[in-house]
Write an enzyme that holds these catalytic residues in place. Structure first.
Site, PDB file in Angstrom:
ATOM      1  N   SER A 156       0.842  -1.193   0.000  1.00 47.63           N
ATOM      2  CA  SER A 156       0.000   0.000   0.000  1.00 47.63           C
ATOM      3  C   SER A 156       0.883   1.251   0.000  1.00 47.63           C
ATOM      4  CB  SER A 156      -0.939  -0.035   1.207  1.00 47.63           C
ATOM      5  OG  SER A 156      -1.944   0.936   1.093  1.00 47.63           O
ATOM      6  N   ARG A 226     -11.849   7.004   9.209  1.00 49.53           N
ATOM      7  CA  ARG A 226     -11.405   5.608   9.275  1.00 49.53           C
ATOM      8  C   ARG A 226     -12.450   4.673   8.661  1.00 49.53           C
ATOM      9  NH1 ARG A 226      -7.002   2.575   9.014  1.00 49.53           N
ATOM     10  NH2 ARG A 226      -7.087   0.706  10.293  1.00 49.53           N
ATOM     11  N   ASP A 323      -8.507  -6.338  -5.056  1.00 53.98           N
ATOM     12  CA  ASP A 323      -8.085  -5.011  -4.589  1.00 53.98           C
ATOM     13  C   ASP A 323      -8.641  -3.962  -5.535  1.00 53.98           C
ATOM     14  OD1 ASP A 323      -6.831  -2.711  -3.739  1.00 53.98           O
ATOM     15  OD2 ASP A 323      -4.809  -3.552  -3.749  1.00 53.98           O
ATOM     16  N   HIS A 356      -8.099  -5.027  -0.606  1.00 54.96           N
ATOM     17  CA  HIS A 356      -6.787  -4.388  -0.546  1.00 54.96           C
ATOM     18  C   HIS A 356      -5.947  -4.868   0.632  1.00 54.96           C
ATOM     19  CE1 HIS A 356      -3.746  -1.298  -0.826  1.00 54.96           C
ATOM     20  NE2 HIS A 356      -4.010  -0.896   0.404  1.00 54.96           N
ATOM     21  N   ASP A 357      -6.563  -5.098   1.754  1.00 50.59           N
ATOM     22  CA  ASP A 357      -5.829  -5.478   2.968  1.00 50.59           C
ATOM     23  C   ASP A 357      -5.387  -6.938   2.975  1.00 50.59           C
ATOM     24  OD1 ASP A 357      -5.462  -3.167   4.281  1.00 50.59           O
ATOM     25  OD2 ASP A 357      -6.987  -3.485   5.821  1.00 50.59           O
TER      26      ASP A 357
END
Length: 378
Positions: A156, A226, A323, A356-357
């Site tokens: 990232s 967040r 992602d 993505h994570d």
């Protein structure tokens, strides 16, 4: 024998020898918080620099052993990857991770005391870039006497730092592993970051960045920021599997604005948890640094094809099928650029439905991939 050291600090750029930032602004003194694992060889040729994602920090691993999972320690963000016998084997490599400039985990950032006032910088903190972050890491390596890295690895925003290292200090990089990252943000990524920033700045407690001494922090704005970010780290499939349309501790709708769905409860929990550990101004600065990042032109003009004196860097580019923040097409653009410039490139798109994570979730495929790649570098 693997050696772990607690968080350490290196301070440099004392006035009048301040650090000159990419914007032209000056900053000093600058403190870099970092942690290390493993032992540096006598030749200092086995160092691996890990670059953390934007809300991460230097705490990569606690090196928990089997049966110690309940130990009262704070696990690191890559616990499954880094340690003795793991993908990044600390029996072989000396692993370093530094908290990035502008963050709030020990390195100098907007919450740090300004030397002239003794009060937190707030918005008087100069704008920093990914290049500035890399320069602080370079200063740390100079301090440690490390002239070349066996590898620089990160995902990232950490992957952006990997790419910046490759064009800013190519002579110091033997191999690079950019994971789930991009050469520059898309309009979509910039848009999500801007929404996150606006949510903070719209919070009356933000007070134009001067909230440190007021007793009131922009917690609501930071929590919403967040929540927005967290949605981009997941995928449609992951959210469908994890939450679906299931209700939270109830059997019918409330027909109000309280929590009805599990996904609403989850996001509120993630937001509230985040405000306890992160600084709102740091999020503003780091997201802006990520948006400013654009290494396309420099990567096109880098590499041994364009500069005969430049060494060939071995790359392992990794992307994930789900992602949508940094999709695989962006990784393929990077690969084409690297190949045109004469670099040695390997690529793997990992099939995963968690978004993505995914690189932060224990995965034997990623462990074996990175471990094998590192072992294959001369």
């Amino acid at each position: 024998m693997e050696a772990k050291k607690d968080r350490q600090f290196y301070t440099y750029a004392f006035p009048p020898e301040k650090m000159i930032l990419e914007s032209g602004a000056e900053l000093g003194p600058v403190t870099v918080a970092y942690e290390t694992w493993g032992n540096l060889t006598e030749k200092k040729d086995n160092a691996i620099l890990l670059a953390h994602a934007f809300t991460g920090d230097s705490h990569v691993t606690e090196n928990l052993k089997k049966g110690e999972e309940d130990k009262q320690v704070r696990p690191g963000w890559w616990e499954f990857m880094v340690g003795p016998g793991k993908g990044i084997d600390t029996d072989k490599y000396f692993v370093i991770c530094a908290n990035i400039l502008g963050s709030c985990m020990g390195s100098t950032g907007p919450g740090s005391p300004a030397p002239d006032t003794g009060k937190p910088y707030g918005l008087d903190f100069p704008m920093v870039t990914i290049g500035d972050m890399v320069d602080t890491q370079k200063a740390l390596l100079d301090h440690l006497g490390i002239q070349q890295l066996h590898a620089v690895i990160g995902g990232s925003v950490g992957g952006m730092q990997v790419l910046e290292w490759s064009v800013r200090y190519p002579e110091m990089v033997r191999c690079a592993v950019p994971i789930a990252t991009t050469m520059r943000h898309s309009a979509l990524a910039i848009a999500f970051n801007e929404i996150a920033r606006q949510s903070i700045m719209a919070d009356p407690n933000w007070n134009n960045g001067n909230y440190y001494d007021t007793g009131k922090k922009p917690d609501m704005g930071l929590a919403v920021a967040r929540m927005i970010g967290h949605v981009t780290y997941l995928s449609d499939e992951a959210m469908r599997r994890k939450f679906g349309r299931r209700l939270q501790d109830k059997e019918t709708f409330s027909f109000g604005f309280d929590v009805d769905f599990q996904v609403e409860s989850y996001l509120r929990h993630q937001g509230n948890k985040f405000v306890a550990r992160f600084d709102a101004n740091s999020l503003l600065y780091i997201t802006k640094a990520a948006d400013y990042f654009d290494v396309v032109a420099r990567m096109n003009h880098s590499g041994p094809v364009n500069n005969r004196d430049q060494n060939i860097i071995k790359y392992l580019v990794i992307s994930y099928t789900s992602d949508w923040l940094y999709p695989t097409y962006q990784a393929k653009e990077l690969i084409r650029t690297l190949k045109r410039s004469g670099q040695d490139v390997s690529f793997c798109e990992i099939e995963a439905d968690c978004g993505h994570d995914a690189f932060l979730i224990p995965d034997e495929r990623l462990t074996h991939l990175i471990g094998g790649f590192l072992d294959g570098v001369d």
